[in-house]
Design a protein around this motif. Structure first.
Motif, mmCIF file in Angstrom:
data_model
loop_
_atom_site.group_PDB
_atom_site.id
_atom_site.type_symbol
_atom_site.label_atom_id
_atom_site.label_comp_id
_atom_site.label_asym_id
_atom_site.label_seq_id
_atom_site.Cartn_x
_atom_site.Cartn_y
_atom_site.Cartn_z
ATOM 1 N N PRO A 7 0.806 -1.221 0.000
ATOM 2 C CA PRO A 7 0.000 0.000 0.000
ATOM 3 C C PRO A 7 0.833 1.262 0.000
ATOM 4 C CG PRO A 7 0.108 -0.912 2.213
ATOM 5 C CD PRO A 7 0.815 -1.897 1.311
ATOM 6 N N ASP A 8 2.145 1.097 0.161
ATOM 7 C CA ASP A 8 3.029 2.256 0.270
ATOM 8 C C ASP A 8 3.829 2.470 -1.005
ATOM 9 O OD1 ASP A 8 4.099 4.380 1.809
ATOM 10 O OD2 ASP A 8 5.886 3.201 2.226
ATOM 11 N N SER A 9 3.380 1.877 -2.124
ATOM 12 C CA SER A 9 4.156 1.962 -3.361
ATOM 13 C C SER A 9 4.250 3.403 -3.842
ATOM 14 C CB SER A 9 3.532 1.091 -4.447
ATOM 15 O OG SER A 9 2.207 1.497 -4.705
ATOM 16 N N ASP A 10 5.312 3.658 -4.598
ATOM 17 C CA ASP A 10 5.607 5.013 -5.081
ATOM 18 C C ASP A 10 4.450 5.539 -5.923
ATOM 19 O OD1 ASP A 10 6.618 7.320 -6.115
ATOM 20 O OD2 ASP A 10 8.499 6.455 -6.809
ATOM 21 N N PRO A 11 3.823 6.659 -5.510
ATOM 22 C CA PRO A 11 2.706 7.184 -6.279
ATOM 23 C C PRO A 11 3.114 7.817 -7.601
ATOM 24 C CG PRO A 11 3.251 8.667 -4.483
ATOM 25 C CD PRO A 11 4.108 7.445 -4.302
ATOM 26 N N ILE A 12 4.401 8.097 -7.796
ATOM 27 C CA ILE A 12 4.872 8.699 -9.045
ATOM 28 C C ILE A 12 5.362 7.581 -9.956
ATOM 29 C CG2 ILE A 12 6.581 10.224 -10.085
ATOM 30 C CD1 ILE A 12 6.479 11.919 -7.597
ATOM 31 N N ARG A 516 5.853 -1.810 4.205
ATOM 32 C CA ARG A 516 4.541 -1.599 4.818
ATOM 33 C C ARG A 516 4.502 -0.267 5.555
ATOM 34 N NH1 ARG A 516 1.829 -4.997 2.015
ATOM 35 N NH2 ARG A 516 0.092 -4.624 3.441
ATOM 36 N N GLY A 517 4.727 0.844 4.843
ATOM 37 C CA GLY A 517 4.460 2.133 5.440
ATOM 38 C C GLY A 517 5.633 3.040 5.726
ATOM 39 N N LEU A 518 6.854 2.621 5.390
ATOM 40 C CA LEU A 518 8.012 3.450 5.723
ATOM 41 C C LEU A 518 8.011 4.757 4.940
ATOM 42 C CD1 LEU A 518 10.596 3.934 7.217
ATOM 43 C CD2 LEU A 518 11.792 2.416 5.660
ATOM 44 N N ARG A 519 7.730 4.686 3.633
ATOM 45 C CA ARG A 519 7.671 5.923 2.863
ATOM 46 C C ARG A 519 6.556 6.833 3.400
ATOM 47 N NH1 ARG A 519 6.730 4.088 -1.891
ATOM 48 N NH2 ARG A 519 8.686 4.348 -3.043
ATOM 49 N N ARG A 520 5.427 6.259 3.712
ATOM 50 C CA ARG A 520 4.300 7.046 4.212
ATOM 51 C C ARG A 520 4.657 7.745 5.524
ATOM 52 N NH1 ARG A 520 0.998 3.289 3.805
ATOM 53 N NH2 ARG A 520 0.914 2.522 5.949
ATOM 54 N N ARG A 521 5.377 7.049 6.399
ATOM 55 C CA ARG A 521 5.794 7.648 7.679
ATOM 56 C C ARG A 521 6.770 8.798 7.437
ATOM 57 N NH1 ARG A 521 5.268 10.065 12.109
ATOM 58 N NH2 ARG A 521 6.667 9.510 13.839
ATOM 59 N N LEU A 522 7.685 8.634 6.483
ATOM 60 C CA LEU A 522 8.606 9.720 6.148
ATOM 61 C C LEU A 522 7.856 10.937 5.626
ATOM 62 C CD1 LEU A 522 11.742 8.150 4.414
ATOM 63 C CD2 LEU A 522 11.730 9.702 6.363
ATOM 64 N N MET A 523 6.888 10.696 4.785
ATOM 65 C CA MET A 523 6.075 11.792 4.258
ATOM 66 C C MET A 523 5.400 12.555 5.391
ATOM 67 S SD MET A 523 6.041 11.839 0.830
ATOM 68 C CE MET A 523 5.833 10.891 -0.680
ATOM 69 N N ALA A 624 17.648 1.737 5.639
ATOM 70 C CA ALA A 624 17.172 2.035 4.280
ATOM 71 C C ALA A 624 17.759 3.322 3.732
ATOM 72 C CB ALA A 624 15.647 2.138 4.277
ATOM 73 N N ASP A 625 18.015 3.316 2.436
ATOM 74 C CA ASP A 625 18.247 4.547 1.700
ATOM 75 C C ASP A 625 16.912 5.034 1.146
ATOM 76 O OD1 ASP A 625 21.098 4.827 1.965
ATOM 77 O OD2 ASP A 625 21.296 3.114 0.622
ATOM 78 N N TRP A 626 16.894 6.254 0.633
ATOM 79 C CA TRP A 626 15.647 6.808 0.088
ATOM 80 C C TRP A 626 15.583 6.489 -1.404
ATOM 81 C CZ3 TRP A 626 15.203 12.239 2.884
ATOM 82 C CH2 TRP A 626 14.989 12.003 4.252
ATOM 83 N N MET A 627 15.298 5.224 -1.675
ATOM 84 C CA MET A 627 15.220 4.718 -3.039
ATOM 85 C C MET A 627 13.942 3.892 -3.178
ATOM 86 S SD MET A 627 19.158 3.372 -3.449
ATOM 87 C CE MET A 627 19.141 3.300 -5.233
ATOM 88 N N PRO A 628 13.347 3.841 -4.386
ATOM 89 C CA PRO A 628 12.148 3.011 -4.561
ATOM 90 C C PRO A 628 12.352 1.578 -4.106
ATOM 91 C CG PRO A 628 12.425 4.438 -6.464
ATOM 92 C CD PRO A 628 13.659 4.632 -5.613
ATOM 93 N N ARG A 629 13.523 0.997 -4.367
ATOM 94 C CA ARG A 629 13.726 -0.400 -3.996
ATOM 95 C C ARG A 629 13.663 -0.587 -2.482
ATOM 96 N NH1 ARG A 629 20.220 -1.101 -5.406
ATOM 97 N NH2 ARG A 629 21.034 -0.217 -3.463
ATOM 98 N N ASN A 630 14.183 0.390 -1.726
ATOM 99 C CA ASN A 630 14.162 0.260 -0.267
ATOM 100 C C ASN A 630 12.765 0.418 0.307
ATOM 101 O OD1 ASN A 630 16.995 1.695 -1.021
ATOM 102 N ND2 ASN A 630 17.273 0.289 0.682
ATOM 103 N N PHE A 631 11.950 1.227 -0.333
ATOM 104 C CA PHE A 631 10.592 1.439 0.149
ATOM 105 C C PHE A 631 9.611 0.375 -0.350
ATOM 106 C CE2 PHE A 631 11.928 6.111 0.108
ATOM 107 C CZ PHE A 631 12.201 6.125 1.468
ATOM 108 N N ASP A 632 9.840 -0.141 -1.560
ATOM 109 C CA ASP A 632 8.847 -0.991 -2.217
ATOM 110 C C ASP A 632 9.241 -2.453 -2.333
ATOM 111 O OD1 ASP A 632 7.340 1.330 -2.669
ATOM 112 O OD2 ASP A 632 8.324 1.709 -4.589
#
Length: 722
Positions: A7-12, A516-523, A624-632
């Motif tokens: 559910p936290d996949s990159d929206p862009i 499962r939510g790491l990108r969302r928490r950063l946002m 994690a680094d701030w990369m799509p692979r680390n988040f997704d």
């Protein structure tokens, strides 16, 4: 089992119309990083052999880049995939830019090598020309060739009856055009250089003098080919596609990777490097046999295989290397008689590698293995190295009858084969080995020990920003966090259950995890700083990582900059964010640090309404680094730092020191170039600082003495909003 959609996949997903003005290309940014590594080979402040080491690192880095990243783009091109990168380029456009920048980098490497050859020669370390050699050395070399090299060399004829042989990845070979003296019949021969033989031959003498093995083979070609005249010869080298594509239907990861590693050795040729001045006939046959339609071809005007120069770094000249450094063992552990569990139970501990010894991590596991009250150990293993005390501790624990679970990541690039070996050894000892998700890598570095205490159990956890690898722990700067906080213990158990049984956590008390939510928490955290800025309060973000690629996070940082948030990023390698652009990223500054140690820790700080640094800042450690692979596509953790002492050490010491560094730092410019930071009248070297100043957390009671650790201060002037 198929995991639930993320559910936290990159929206862009699609590049913006103005993508090229908003993002730097990932691959070109990586090449820029490797150029910064190469620049350290030119840094006369470093000892000479350390400069040579930086040159060799830049060479091995570039090899891996071609074998993985470039191989992937070529694969996309072959399959007709036209998906654009976030900066708006097609695979074809990226490859064209990579070839141009990569060839320029190779030319620079050769120029640096020529300069270092001169400098080494002045120090008595010489790369000898085989044609100009004293008679006694020539005699010794003839004996060496006859007795040591000749028995292991296998010339192979190239003709219709003998097709061109397989050349292994990274293989260095010499091709010969010969004429038989008896009847002037031409013949072509190939000699593969054995992989187990050193690239350099040291000749006798008081001073270290070397010849390359290909030079020796050419010099004694008459012994390899008696009765033939050598008309032409040339060394060449190939790089193959070394990425492993995981097939979703793979049911047994162990068997799949064992066969995939064998296939990788025979992967598509990605790059063919030929000796400069190669005659056209030999060049043509190599292109026909090895080039293929997609291979990148290049002539190298100097040394083939720059990464092999690492063999020269170990020559017996300690005066030309960095002074040896012995890491400290944390005093806080010593204060408890060396009892790791007693020390952790008393207070959370942070250990700063490589300044503080990785031995404390090993001791934690060894004590767990030997402690009769320990009932279970759970451990993630991403990269553990070839000589791993971690593996031995887990085996000892299993043999002692403890419940031991090891999550072994088979998809750790270039460590797959070693991890297969470790997995087999662990299973033989009775360890429950789990390979995790098929689609995702388990990149989180977590160790959990469950110990019987009183009428119940207590969990002790280690969270690391780096791998459980005793060798890299001596050269990578990372953080090890030890805690007995029951909330983190419960969270760690939930993460292990997620990886081993696909049991998704309903909720976590302190940790945030991907995918499962790491990108969302950063946002959310960045949004919090935006709210502070819009309300007129101080707002700032400090973040340290290896790479920044994720478009969604970059766009959120642009939004924060425009809202008035002051953002300082320490990004060692790839950075796709374009800083310092008016009305987009004017308040964002990016620096890269390249020095004696490899900056590897991931630390993120959010000011929360006061100027940074402050005691109430929200501070996090992560794998994690701030990369799509680390988040997704990876299992990662983000951990809040709540202990006051640890908070002070990480924010006021580690982060401030990184921002103060003026001797090893580069600033990223809006046009994508990097400029060295001016050291000023009072240069500051963060690596030297931590080598000479023990950490707050690791010092134990000694940290309470006034003046025991020099105070660092950083003043930032906030820009007016609007």
């Amino acid at each position: 089992m198929t995991v639930q959609p993320n559910p936290d996949s990159d929206p862009i997903t699609e590049p913006r119309a103005d993508a090229s003005s908003r993002y730097f290309n990932r691959e070109l940014s990586w090449l820029a990083f490797n150029r910064r590594v190469l620049e350290e080979a030119c840094n006369t402040a470093h000892p000479l052999l350390e400069r040579l080491r930086f040159l060799s690192i830049s060479g091995s880095n570039l090899d891996e880049f071609f074998m993985t990243r470039v191989a992937g783009l070529i694969g996309q091109q072959i399959q007709g995939i036209a998906q654009r990168s976030p900066d708006g380029r097609t695979p074809k456009q990226q490859l064209a830019a990579i070839v141009e920048a990569g060839d320029a980098l190779v030319d620079s490497q050769q120029g640096v090598w020529r300069d270092l050859v001169t400098a080494l020669d002045a120090q008595g370390i010489r790369i000898v020309d085989g044609d100009r050699m004293p008679p006694d050395v020539a005699s010794w070399l003839a004996t060496y060739f006859r007795e040591q090299l000749f028995p292991i060399l296998t010339p192979q004829a190239l003709d219709p009856a003998h097709p061109f042989p397989f050349i292994p990845n990274g293989g260095l070979s010499v091709i010969f055009d010969l004429v038989r003296l008896s009847d002037r019949e031409p013949i072509r021969e190939l000699v593969l250089l054995p992989s187990g033989v050193s690239r350099f031959v040291r000749v006798p003498g008081d001073e270290p003098h070397f010849l390359t093995i290909e030079e020796v083979i050419k010099r004694f070609s008459h012994q390899l080919f008696p009765g033939y005249e050598v008309k032409a010869s040339a060394a060449f080298r190939i790089l193959r596609d070394s990425d492993i594509e995981l097939e979703e239907e793979a049911e047994d990861l162990f068997l799949y990777f064992r066969s995939a590693i064998k296939r990788r050795r025979r992967g598509r040729v990605i790059r063919l490097e030929m000796e400069n001045g190669i005659v056209p006939d030999l060049e043509q046959v190599l292109k026909e046999e090895l080039g293929g339609a997609q291979a990148l071809l290049t002539e190298t005007g100097g040394f083939l295989g720059i990464g092999d120069l690492a063999q020269l770094v170990e020559v017996e000249r300690p005066d030309l290397r960095f002074p040896p450094y012995s890491a400290r063992f944390p005093e806080r552990i010593r204060e408890f008689g060396g009892d790791c569990f007693a020390a952790i139970r008393a207070k959370d501990i942070i250990v700063h590698h490589p300044y503080e010894s990785f031995d404390v991590v090993l001791e934690f596991l060894k004590q767990a293995a030997a402690d009769p009250d320990v009932v279970a150990i759970k451990q993630t293993l991403y990269r553990a190295g070839k000589q791993s005390a971690v593996i031995n501790a887990l085996i000892a624990a299993a043999e002692a009858g403890k419940s031991v679970t090891a999550v072994v990541e088979l998809k750790a690039r270039f460590d797959e084969e070693q991890n297969l070996l470790w997995a087999s050894a662990l299973e033989r000892a009775g360890v429950q080995v789990v390979y995790g998700f098929i689609d995702w890598k388990t990149h989180a570095k977590i160790s959990m020990v469950v110990r019987r205490e009183g009428a119940g159990f207590r969990s002790y956890c280690h969270f690391g920003t780096g791998n459980y690898h005793p060798v890299t722990a001596r050269i990578y700067t990372d953080l090890s966090f030890f805690t007995a906080d029951p909330r983190l213990g419960r969270d760690a158990a939930a993460v292990f259950n997620y990886v081993t049984g696909y049991v998704e956590p309903d909720s976590l008390e302190l940790l945030s995890i991907s995918p499962r939510g790491l990108r969302r928490r950063l946002m959310q955290l960045i949004d919090g700083e935006i709210a502070h800025a819009l309300a007129g309060r101080p707002a700032a973000i400090w973040a340290k990582m290896n790479s920044l690629v994720d478009p969604a996070i970059i766009e959120k940082l642009y939004e924060a900059s425009n809202a008035g948030v002051e953002i300082d990023l320490i990004v060692r390698g790839i950075c796709c964010l374009r800083p310092g652009v008016p009305e987009m990223s004017a308040r964002i500054r990016v620096r890269s640090i390249v020095g004696r140690f490899l900056e590897h820790s991931r630390i993120w700080a959010f000011a929360d309404g006061e100027d940074l640094p402050n005691d109430g800042a929200k501070l996090f450690l992560s794998s994690a680094d701030w990369m799509p692979r680390n988040f997704d596509r990876r299992v990662e953790f983000m951990l809040p730092v709540l202990n006051e002492t640890v908070h002070d050490q990480v924010l006021d010491q580690v982060m401030v020191a990184n921002l103060l560094d003026s001797e090893q730092s580069w600033e990223l410019q809006p046009d994508g170039s990097y400029v060295r930071v001016d050291p000023g009248a009072k240069p500051f070297n963060l690596h030297r600082y931590f080598m000479t100043n023990p950490s707050l957390s690791g010092r134990g009671a000694a940290s309470g003495r006034r003046g025991s650790v020099p105070t660092l201060s950083l003043t930032r002037r906030r820009r007016p909003i609007g």
